[in-house]
Design an enzyme around this catalytic site. Structure first.
Site, PDB file in Angstrom:
ATOM      1  N   LYS A 176      17.251  -2.307  -7.944  1.00  0.00           N
ATOM      2  CA  LYS A 176      16.814  -1.051  -8.558  1.00  0.00           C
ATOM      3  C   LYS A 176      16.353  -1.279 -10.002  1.00  0.00           C
ATOM      4  O   LYS A 176      16.623  -2.316 -10.589  1.00  0.00           O
ATOM      5  CB  LYS A 176      17.959  -0.023  -8.528  1.00  0.00           C
ATOM      6  CG  LYS A 176      18.324   0.402  -7.107  1.00  0.00           C
ATOM      7  CD  LYS A 176      17.210   1.185  -6.461  1.00  0.00           C
ATOM      8  CE  LYS A 176      17.563   1.716  -5.087  1.00  0.00           C
ATOM      9  NZ  LYS A 176      17.639   0.711  -4.031  1.00  0.00           N
TER      10      LYS A 176
HETATM   11  N1  T4K Z   1      19.113   6.022  -0.746  1.00  0.00           N
HETATM   12  C1  T4K Z   1      17.959   5.365  -0.923  1.00  0.00           C
HETATM   13  C2  T4K Z   1      16.686   6.136  -0.891  1.00  0.00           C
HETATM   14  C3  T4K Z   1      17.953   3.975  -1.143  1.00  0.00           C
HETATM   15  O1  T4K Z   1      16.770   3.317  -1.313  1.00  0.00           O
HETATM   16  C4  T4K Z   1      19.176   3.276  -1.175  1.00  0.00           C
HETATM   17  C5  T4K Z   1      19.197   1.851  -1.352  1.00  0.00           C
HETATM   18  C6  T4K Z   1      20.363   4.015  -1.009  1.00  0.00           C
HETATM   19  C7  T4K Z   1      20.292   5.379  -0.780  1.00  0.00           C
HETATM   20  C8  T4K Z   1      21.713   3.366  -1.056  1.00  0.00           C
HETATM   21  O2  T4K Z   1      22.053   2.872  -2.332  1.00  0.00           O
HETATM   22  P1  T4K Z   1      23.034   1.551  -2.435  1.00  0.00           P
HETATM   23  O3  T4K Z   1      24.248   1.831  -1.600  1.00  0.00           O
HETATM   24  O4  T4K Z   1      22.263   0.352  -1.941  1.00  0.00           O
HETATM   25  O5  T4K Z   1      23.340   1.498  -3.903  1.00  0.00           O
HETATM   26  C9  T4K Z   1      17.540  -2.830  -0.443  1.00  0.00           C
HETATM   27  C10 T4K Z   1      18.865  -2.473  -1.060  1.00  0.00           C
HETATM   28  O6  T4K Z   1      19.962  -3.122  -0.443  1.00  0.00           O
HETATM   29  C11 T4K Z   1      19.142  -1.018  -1.125  1.00  0.00           C
HETATM   30  O7  T4K Z   1      20.035  -0.839  -2.206  1.00  0.00           O
HETATM   31  C12 T4K Z   1      17.900  -0.217  -1.439  1.00  0.00           C
HETATM   32  N2  T4K Z   1      18.127   1.189  -1.314  1.00  0.00           N
HETATM   33  C13 T4K Z   1      16.758  -0.596  -0.520  1.00  0.00           C
HETATM   34  C14 T4K Z   1      15.502   0.120  -0.908  1.00  0.00           C
HETATM   35  O8  T4K Z   1      16.496  -1.975  -0.680  1.00  0.00           O
HETATM   36  P2  T4K Z   1      16.994  -4.543   1.389  1.00  0.00           P
HETATM   37  O9  T4K Z   1      17.520  -4.639   2.771  1.00  0.00           O
HETATM   38  O10 T4K Z   1      15.559  -4.648   1.169  1.00  0.00           O
HETATM   39  O11 T4K Z   1      17.830  -5.471   0.396  1.00  0.00           O
HETATM   40  P3  T4K Z   1      17.827  -6.845  -0.206  1.00  0.00           P
HETATM   41  O12 T4K Z   1      19.212  -7.000  -0.672  1.00  0.00           O
HETATM   42  O13 T4K Z   1      17.233  -7.801   0.747  1.00  0.00           O
HETATM   43  O14 T4K Z   1      16.907  -6.774  -1.532  1.00  0.00           O
HETATM   44  C15 T4K Z   1      15.514  -6.618  -1.553  1.00  0.00           C
HETATM   45  C16 T4K Z   1      14.838  -7.693  -2.369  1.00  0.00           C
HETATM   46  O15 T4K Z   1      15.360  -7.752  -3.665  1.00  0.00           O
HETATM   47  C17 T4K Z   1      15.004  -9.052  -1.772  1.00  0.00           C
HETATM   48  O16 T4K Z   1      13.824  -9.417  -1.180  1.00  0.00           O
HETATM   49  C18 T4K Z   1      15.305  -9.972  -2.908  1.00  0.00           C
HETATM   50  C19 T4K Z   1      15.548  -9.090  -4.088  1.00  0.00           C
HETATM   51  N3  T4K Z   1      16.908  -9.292  -4.558  1.00  0.00           N
HETATM   52  C20 T4K Z   1      17.926  -8.725  -3.875  1.00  0.00           C
HETATM   53  C21 T4K Z   1      19.217  -8.940  -4.271  1.00  0.00           C
HETATM   54  C22 T4K Z   1      20.359  -8.323  -3.504  1.00  0.00           C
HETATM   55  C23 T4K Z   1      17.124 -10.079  -5.663  1.00  0.00           C
HETATM   56  O17 T4K Z   1      16.171 -10.619  -6.253  1.00  0.00           O
HETATM   57  N4  T4K Z   1      18.400 -10.272  -6.078  1.00  0.00           N
HETATM   58  C24 T4K Z   1      19.465  -9.725  -5.426  1.00  0.00           C
HETATM   59  O18 T4K Z   1      20.607  -9.918  -5.868  1.00  0.00           O
HETATM   60  O19 T4K Z   1      17.579  -3.153   0.882  1.00  0.00           O
END
Ligand code: T4K
Length: 396
Positions: free
Chosen positions: A200
């Protein structure tokens, strides 16, 4: 720079990027300042349960949102759960499907039934005109989602909630740095929730927050997020543990300090992508209405397959092979995911058409303008060579 289709990594060429370029590389701010805050927590021995850093972070987020209260949580999903519990929601909750699964899962996890509403194709947010048709005697709440930081139809939803005596919440997971006209997102409905996940615009590693102007609701949410403990250290009801830690707050304060620079970098990348891609056949950058502030954390190009000659997923595949981890926020959308697609199949034609086209490109301060230009050039190259790429993909 690619000269022929053979140069694309998908077809055996060298990768455009040695290190993976991601959409959500965390904006962590000044590392020395973060360590300084962390040292404070370690030296004091106060690591969690409403310590000084969490209190400071809550005050800064309330100030940012222009609300009287902020309750910081350990993630955004549990913030939604705490809101639903604190409001005593029952039965059905109307929400858009063009969101992250967490919006629906948080309700479903509490035994509530998410009811999905179609969207307004200009913004991708819930279409208020279709909400009333979905209200039944089991409906207890509406949850608007500020998709990519654009305000949902706030006034229309407020009116519907009032007429039907429903609770109105907003999922403002993408809402930091964004506004509805001059007023920051966060102060609408009974309460709003932010996410501070790593990807975020402001991060606390994992984290979230509930913001509200409703004193009574704020107190109930605060008790709920801390096992139900009240002022007298007697539990008032069964709550949960949704508290944020001091280490997360240290990160949050430091990331928040960097917010103006993060938004400036995001905006510059957005302009660069729009300049390079708008006008190419079948491509269009999703526009943010200048009447509202946006963080430009989501740089979304919309792909019209019929005009472009390549599907969104074909372009995504080409980018990923070249080490660009573009994302499909949000596709499949929630009504297409389990358990909803099996339990309660619905037809949402505008949502399907919208979500099928979206492709989110890398942004943030860690992406250089040269890298953003190279990503844009890759997408443009793919579109210019669409017929040949399509032919090659068909024979693979
Ligand atoms: N409501 C909405 C509308 C949301 O978009 C979200 C979360 C929520 C509720 C719930 O909030 P939280 O409980 O998550 O606080 C990601 C996130 O996990 C999620 O938080 C987010 N929305 C959603 C839009 O995106 P993924 O499955 O794409 O996650 P992830 O972890 O693969 O991250 C995306 C990219 O970010 C990766 O390609 C690499 C980069 N990244 C990720 C992490 C974790 C980094 O560079 N470093 C990191 O540490 O869902």
């Amino acid at each position: 720079m690619k000269k022929s289709v053979d140069d694309l990594a998908l077809f055996g060429g060298p990768m455009a990027f040695e290190k993976t370029l991601v959409v959500g590389k965390p904006s962590t701010g000044d590392r020395a300042k973060f360590y300084e805050r962390l040292e404070l927590a370690l030296d004091s021995g106060r690591l969690t349960s409403g310590g000084p850093l969490v209190k400071e972070f809550e005050a800064r987020i309330a100030d940012h949102a222009g609300t009287r209260h902020c309750v910081a949580t350990c993630n955004g999903t549990i913030a939604l759960e705490v809101m639903a519990r604190a409001a005593g929601l029952t039965g059905e909750v109307i929400m858009p499907s063009m969101t992250y699964v967490a919006t629906a899962h948080a309700m479903r996890y509490l035994g509530l039934t998410p009811v999905f509403c179609d969207l307004d194709p200009t913004t991708g947010c819930i279409d208020p005109e279709q909400v009333e048709n979905l209200i039944t005697d089991r409906t207890s709440a509406l949850v608007g989602v500020h998709l990519w930081g654009q305000p949902a139809a706030i006034q229309e939803l407020e009116k519907i909630a009032e007429v039907h005596s429903l609770t109105l919440f907003f999922d403002a997971a993408h809402g930091i740095g964004c506004s509805f006209g001059p007023k920051p997102l966060g102060g609408f409905g009974q309460a709003e929730m932010f996410s501070f996940h790593a990807a975020k615009v402001v991060t606390t590693f994992e984290g979230g927050a509930i913001v509200t102007d409703d004193d009574e609701f704020a107190q109930r949410a605060r008790y709920t997020h801390n096992f139900g403990w009240g002022e007298e250290h007697v539990t008032e009801f069964a709550g949960t543990n949704a508290k944020m830690s001091e280490a997360s707050a240290a990160m949050g304060l430091t990331s928040l300090d960097a917010l103006p620079a993060t938004i400036a970098a995001n905006r510059a990348h957005y302009e660069l992508y729009a300049g390079a891609l708008d006008g190419l056949p079948g491509l269009e950058m999703h526009r943010y209405d200048e009447e509202h502030r946006n963080s430009y954390q989501y740089n979304v190009v919309k792909v019209d397959e019929a005009e472009c000659g390549l599907s969104r997923d074909a372009i995504l595949g080409l980018l990923r092979a070249d080490n660009v981890l573009a994302q499909r926020y949000f596709s499949p959308c929630v009504h297409e995911c389990e358990p909803y697609r099996t339990e309660r199949p619905v037809s949402l034609p505008a949502t399907d058409a919208f979500s099928r086209r979206v492709l989110t490109l890398p942004t943030g301060p860690s992406v250089t303008s040269e890298q953003a230009a190279e990503v844009a050039a890759l997408v443009a190259f793919a579109v210019e060579h669409a017929p040949e790429i399509r032919r090659r993909l068909a024979t693979r």
